[in-house]
Design an enzyme around this catalytic site. Structure first.
Site, PDB file in Angstrom:
ATOM      1  N   GLU A   1       7.279   8.933  -9.612  1.00 16.49           N
ATOM      2  CA  GLU A   1       6.550   9.766 -10.451  1.00 16.49           C
ATOM      3  C   GLU A   1       5.214   9.169 -10.603  1.00 16.49           C
ATOM      4  O   GLU A   1       4.177   9.801 -10.813  1.00 16.49           O
ATOM      5  CB  GLU A   1       7.358  10.204 -11.679  1.00 16.49           C
TER       6      GLU A   1
ATOM      7  N   ARG B   1      28.332   7.124 -12.603  1.00 14.52           N
ATOM      8  CA  ARG B   1      29.230   5.902 -11.896  1.00 14.52           C
ATOM      9  C   ARG B   1      30.502   6.015 -12.717  1.00 14.52           C
ATOM     10  O   ARG B   1      31.392   5.659 -11.851  1.00 14.52           O
ATOM     11  CB  ARG B   1      28.415   4.451 -12.452  1.00 14.52           C
TER      12      ARG B   1
ATOM     13  N   ARG C   1       1.536  10.113 -18.290  1.00 18.43           N
ATOM     14  CA  ARG C   1       2.483  11.175 -18.149  1.00 18.43           C
ATOM     15  C   ARG C   1       2.573  11.931 -18.984  1.00 18.43           C
ATOM     16  O   ARG C   1       3.031  11.505 -20.216  1.00 18.43           O
ATOM     17  CB  ARG C   1       3.901  10.549 -17.763  1.00 18.43           C
TER      18      ARG C   1
ATOM     19  N   ARG D   1      23.258  16.917 -21.910  1.00 22.49           N
ATOM     20  CA  ARG D   1      23.081  18.065 -22.253  1.00 22.49           C
ATOM     21  C   ARG D   1      24.048  19.076 -21.430  1.00 22.49           C
ATOM     22  O   ARG D   1      24.356  19.051 -20.215  1.00 22.49           O
ATOM     23  CB  ARG D   1      21.710  18.516 -21.712  1.00 22.49           C
TER      24      ARG D   1
HETATM   25  P1  AMP Z   1      17.494   8.698 -14.016  1.00 18.85           P
HETATM   26  O1  AMP Z   1      17.373   9.710 -15.099  1.00 18.85           O
HETATM   27  O2  AMP Z   1      16.950   9.343 -12.626  1.00 18.85           O
HETATM   28  O3  AMP Z   1      17.112   7.385 -14.158  1.00 18.85           O
HETATM   29  O4  AMP Z   1      19.187   8.462 -13.386  1.00 18.85           O
HETATM   30  C1  AMP Z   1      20.108   7.851 -14.138  1.00 18.85           C
HETATM   31  C2  AMP Z   1      21.443   8.371 -14.004  1.00 18.85           C
HETATM   32  O5  AMP Z   1      21.728   8.030 -12.556  1.00 18.85           O
HETATM   33  C3  AMP Z   1      22.422   7.251 -14.711  1.00 18.85           C
HETATM   34  O6  AMP Z   1      22.719   7.793 -15.834  1.00 18.85           O
HETATM   35  C4  AMP Z   1      23.477   7.484 -13.653  1.00 18.85           C
HETATM   36  O7  AMP Z   1      24.281   8.708 -13.907  1.00 18.85           O
HETATM   37  C5  AMP Z   1      23.248   7.731 -12.200  1.00 18.85           C
HETATM   38  N1  AMP Z   1      23.099   6.674 -11.292  1.00 18.85           N
HETATM   39  C6  AMP Z   1      22.291   5.663 -11.145  1.00 18.85           C
HETATM   40  N2  AMP Z   1      22.842   4.765 -10.166  1.00 18.85           N
HETATM   41  C7  AMP Z   1      23.951   5.286  -9.791  1.00 18.85           C
HETATM   42  C8  AMP Z   1      24.720   4.924  -8.610  1.00 18.85           C
HETATM   43  N3  AMP Z   1      24.568   3.707  -8.182  1.00 18.85           N
HETATM   44  N4  AMP Z   1      25.686   5.748  -8.414  1.00 18.85           N
HETATM   45  C9  AMP Z   1      26.087   6.731  -9.056  1.00 18.85           C
HETATM   46  N5  AMP Z   1      24.992   7.232  -9.879  1.00 18.85           N
HETATM   47  C10 AMP Z   1      24.121   6.515 -10.270  1.00 18.85           C
END
Ligand code: AMP
Length: 399
Positions: free
Chosen positions: A387, A285, A94, A243
């Protein structure tokens, strides 16, 4: 045919070995804290449909040492899934910043040179990318071919009016300052998945990659990105975990004149802002918990987050001349019913109407779920992004 996917960072990397005949994951893992005192490698593998997990704590002097451990796990008698590393003919890396590249590239000395030239554009990501590719070349046989698939590439179809900044021309021609956009591998994957789901190759889609980092893209009937919310770097656009997103440049000058260095300002805007700045936590969360307690800071943060996303939905509906589907993906997009609801609320006049029950339903049975109300003109879908599979497909298209 098996393709190994590497998603590398400066002190860690994730890997996935994919069997392309069935597009199934044979094994995946994470090597972390490379170069630090105590590192760790976690390896998951599937045998007869069952998933297993092993891990080991050890010191990794550098990426090459960690790559050798990954190779040892992959070929191990017990926990391995291949007999020899010779079975890995292709590796897909990546790449976060591809500069001028619009398509995935086979790694050649020229491509490595372009990645090096791009270091000033992506000072955190390109060095990690280069280290990962070099470690792979040292670990795997000479015959194994390496490819790099760029996060910026999908956005290279944007028209000039969307990717140029209104600053003196020479900053574009000489310093390559322009909108690049990021998360392109994810935007491309979820857009394509949605077209396949509706059996309609000519949709106008708005993709919402809402994770810790967050960005949106407008994808036209030809499947080409025509605008995206991140810019020269990943700091523009939406409110993110840490950010700020869109901010008037005057704020940066103001902070500078208060005596803060560029590093300090960068730390504020990249690591201490967004949800973290508003509620003290970067995690959605925690935001949900606060909103459920009717906490004023939590309510404001949700309101601001959703309002920012809505502004981009509006802009992209204009850019596309309408929209057929809104596509939610990434950590928040896939998991937060509260944020999806807040984003769609008030957009009914524009044909966007979410079904509250479908939106709340957990444990979706498929990698794509429709959550629009039956009388919604616009489809609303949740797509589990993948991805690694998109990188593997891009590599396959080259070999
Ligand atoms: P990513 O960067 O795509 O891995 O997303 C990570 C973010 O997704 C975390 O910092 C949370 O803010 C959000 N997230 C992950 N699981 C949950 C959940 N079950 N409910 C709400 N937000 C979530």
């Amino acid at each position: 045919m098996k393709i190994l996917i590497i998603n590398g960072g400066s002190s860690s990397f994730k890997y996935q070995l994919i069997e392309m005949d069935t597009e199934s994951v044979l094994a995946k893992g994470l090597a972390e804290r490379i170069g630090l005192e105590q590192g760790k490698i976690t390896h998951e593998y599937w045998k007869n449909g069952e998933k297993y997990k092993v891990s080991k704590e050890m010191h990794f002097d550098n990426h090459e040492v960690a790559f050798k451990e990954m190779a040892a796990y992959l070929t191990d008698n017990e926990v391995g899934v291949i007999k020899s590393i010779n079975e890995v003919k292709y590796i897909g890396h990546r790449g976060v910043h591809g500069g001028k590249y619009t398509t995935p590239k086979r790694v050649t000395p020229e491509v490595m040179e372009e990645l090096r030239k791009g270091i000033p554009l992506a000072p955190l990501h390109n060095p990690a990318n280069i280290i990962g590719i070099e470690a792979a070349m040292k670990t795997f046989p000479k015959e194994t071919e390496n490819f790099v698939v760029f996060d910026t590439a999908f956005h290279q179809t944007m028209p000039e009016r969307a990717y140029r900044y209104a600053i003196p021309n020479h900053y574009y021609t000489e310093d390559r300052i322009r909108v690049y956009g990021f998360h392109g591998i994810s935007h491309k994957y979820v857009d394509a998945r949605t077209r396949r789901h509706f059996n309609n190759p000519h949709m106008k889609n708005i993709t919402l990659h809402l994770g810790n980092g967050a960005s949106m893209a407008a994808v036209n009937e030809e499947g080409h990105c025509i605008d995206t919310s991140m810019g020269f770097g990943p700091g523009d656009g939406l409110i993110m975990g840490t950010r700020a997103g869109n901010i008037d440049s005057t704020v940066i000058f103001f902070l500078g004149e208060k005596g803060l260095s560029t590093q300090e300002i960068s730390k504020i805007l990249n690591s201490e802002s967004g949800m973290k700045g508003l509620i003290g936590s970067p995690d959605a969360r925690d935001l949900e918990t606060l909103v459920n307690q009717n906490d004023p800071k939590g309510n404001l943060c949700l309101d601001m987050y959703a309002y920012r996303v809505k502004k981009f939905i509006g802009a992209y509906m204009i850019a596309l001349g309408g929209v057929d589907s809104l596509i939610f993906t990434a950590g928040i997009g896939e998991n937060s019913a509260m944020i999806r609801k807040a984003v769609c609320e008030g957009l009914e006049t524009f044909g966007i109407k979410i079904d509250p029950d479908k939106n709340k339903q957990l444990n979706h049975p498929s990698d794509i779920v429709e959550i629009q109300a039956s009388d919604s003109k616009v489809k609303i879908v949740i797509v589990a992004t993948n991805e690694e599979l998109q990188i593997a497909r891009d590599v396959l298209s080259l070999v």
